[in-house]
Design a protein around this motif. Structure first.
Motif, short mmCIF file in Angstrom:
data_model
loop_
_atom_site.label_atom_id
_atom_site.label_comp_id
_atom_site.label_asym_id
_atom_site.label_seq_id
_atom_site.Cartn_x
_atom_site.Cartn_y
_atom_site.Cartn_z
N TRP A 124 4.70 6.22 -1.58
CA TRP A 124 5.60 5.12 -1.95
C TRP A 124 4.91 3.80 -1.58
N LEU A 125 5.06 2.79 -2.45
CA LEU A 125 4.51 1.48 -2.14
C LEU A 125 5.35 0.80 -1.06
N ARG A 126 4.69 0.35 0.00
CA ARG A 126 5.37 -0.32 1.10
C ARG A 126 4.67 -1.65 1.42
N PRO A 127 5.44 -2.69 1.78
CA PRO A 127 4.81 -3.95 2.20
C PRO A 127 4.11 -3.76 3.55
N ALA B 81 0.86 -1.20 0.00
CA ALA B 81 0.00 0.00 0.00
C ALA B 81 0.89 1.23 0.00
N ARG B 82 0.32 2.34 -0.41
CA ARG B 82 1.10 3.59 -0.47
C ARG B 82 1.13 4.26 0.90
N ASP B 83 2.32 4.76 1.26
CA ASP B 83 2.46 5.47 2.52
C ASP B 83 2.13 6.95 2.33
#
Length: 372
Positions: free
Chosen positions: A247-250, A241-243
């Protein structure tokens, strides 16, 4: 000249169709054959196959052997060359029997694709591959964090690889229902991507209670805490998901299987790096278990059971997996010199029994016949 010959393409399609529908070969195997044949065509300027002559095979073989420069003398290069030549040779042998070609091409011409006897022996040499010890893998697992769902998954994944030696393609396609209460994994080929679509039950190898508990705790976490169903992935992919900065983060587990084995290699690499141990591939853990079996199995029957649990039909396949490292070879020989076994030694009697097994006798006979 155009990089395609329509006449060649038509006969190649027939060949690939036969490989798939009559011989039952996998698409990946057919693709390897297609690339090798294409490489040969390129070497002849896409000349019509009907103009094939043994001198074309000789020229292609020499070009392959010379194309690697210094690498052409390496075993890995010879192995690649040999594989390509075998694929092209099989095609032209098949072509020599087809209408419109059998009067122009002979199977004898196709024989010229072969490497020399010396180069074929070198191509078939298999260097001892790096293999971690059980202690190294267990150390790496012990240092892995297990706070989040993702961390629990990663640690349990490596634990299962050590517990069962399951191949990566099978591991990433397992479902919760494939974990059995009798300390086993049921690799159902209808749902699990096993080698040769082979269904088998794999029991946990004796690699330590703590490793078994890590895996069982993870399975319990999925079933009890996350309330996952039996048809859901045992090792699900990562949900991202985006923070706040987009940014895409696990952030958690996605209820889908991984599509490729790449994430497994990444997890292993990260675990070994954190424990200051050199990286070993997922498949190397199968060699780890093969070597462990050679060390602790006391009878031919026990070694055969160990081999079957790895999914090997032949005991000699497991022995090939468990090649002894050079340093260990020297240590064992030194120990034998210092304390040679006697005729009454039970270990010696067990070795004699093992040498009498049909698979070992077959290997000895094949070696003897080659030497003759």
């Amino acid at each position: 000249m155009n990089e395609i010959n329509t006449t060649n393409e038509r006969i190649k399609r027939r060949y690939f169709h036969e490989l798939k529908e009559a011989d039952g070969l996998a698409d990946a195997t057919i693709e390897h054959a297609a690339r090798a044949i294409f490489d040969f065509e390129r070497s002849t300027g896409w000349a019509d196959f009907k103009r094939f002559h043994s001198r074309d095979a000789i020229a292609y073989r020499k070009r392959l052997m010379a194309s690697g420069g210094k690498r052409a003398t390496e075993l890995s290069s010879r192995s690649t060359v040999n594989t390509k030549l075998i694929q092209v040779q099989r095609f032209f042998t098949w072509l020599s029997k087809q209408p419109g070609y059998k009067s122009l091409i002979t199977a004898e011409d196709a024989r010229y694709f072969k490497l020399s006897n010396r180069d074929r022996r070198l191509a078939n040499e298999r260097p001892i591959k790096p293999t971690p010890t059980v202690e190294q893998v267990k150390h790496a697992i012990s240092l892995m964090p297990a706070t989040t769902d993702l961390e629990k998954r990663d640690r349990a994944l490596i634990a299962l690889l050590l517990l069962t030696g399951v191949r990566v393609s099978a591991a990433i396609s397992l479902k919760l229902k494939h974990v059995r209460a009798d300390d086993s994994i049921f690799q159902d080929a209808r749902e699990v991507r096993t080698k040769f679509a082979k269904t088998q039950t794999t029991y946990f190898f004796p690699v330590g209670v703590e490793i078994k508990e890590i895996f069982e705790d993870y399975v319990r976490h999925l079933r009890t805490n996350l309330l996952w169903g039996e048809d859901e992935p045992l090792f699900p992919s990562t949900y991202q998901a985006r923070d706040g900065q987009r940014w895409l983060r696990p952030v958690g587990l996605l209820r889908k299987h991984w599509k490729t084995p790449a994430p497994v290699r990444t997890i292993l690499k990260r675990a070994f790096e954190a424990s200051r141990i050199p990286y070993f591939s997922p498949h190397s853990l199968r060699r780890t278990l093969a070597r462990l079996g050679e060390q602790i199995c006391r009878t031919p029957e026990e070694m055969k059971v160990w081999s079957q649990n790895l999914g090997h039909d032949e005991l000699m396949t497991t022995f090939a997996y468990g090649a002894v490292q050079m340093q260990q070879q020297a240590t064992i020989l030194a120990r034998l010199a210092a304390d040679p076994p006697t005729e009454e030694s039970s270990d010696l009697r067990q070795l004699e029994d093992m040498l009498r097994t049909p698979s070992v006798q077959a290997l000895i006979n094949s070696i003897t016949n080659k030497e003759k």
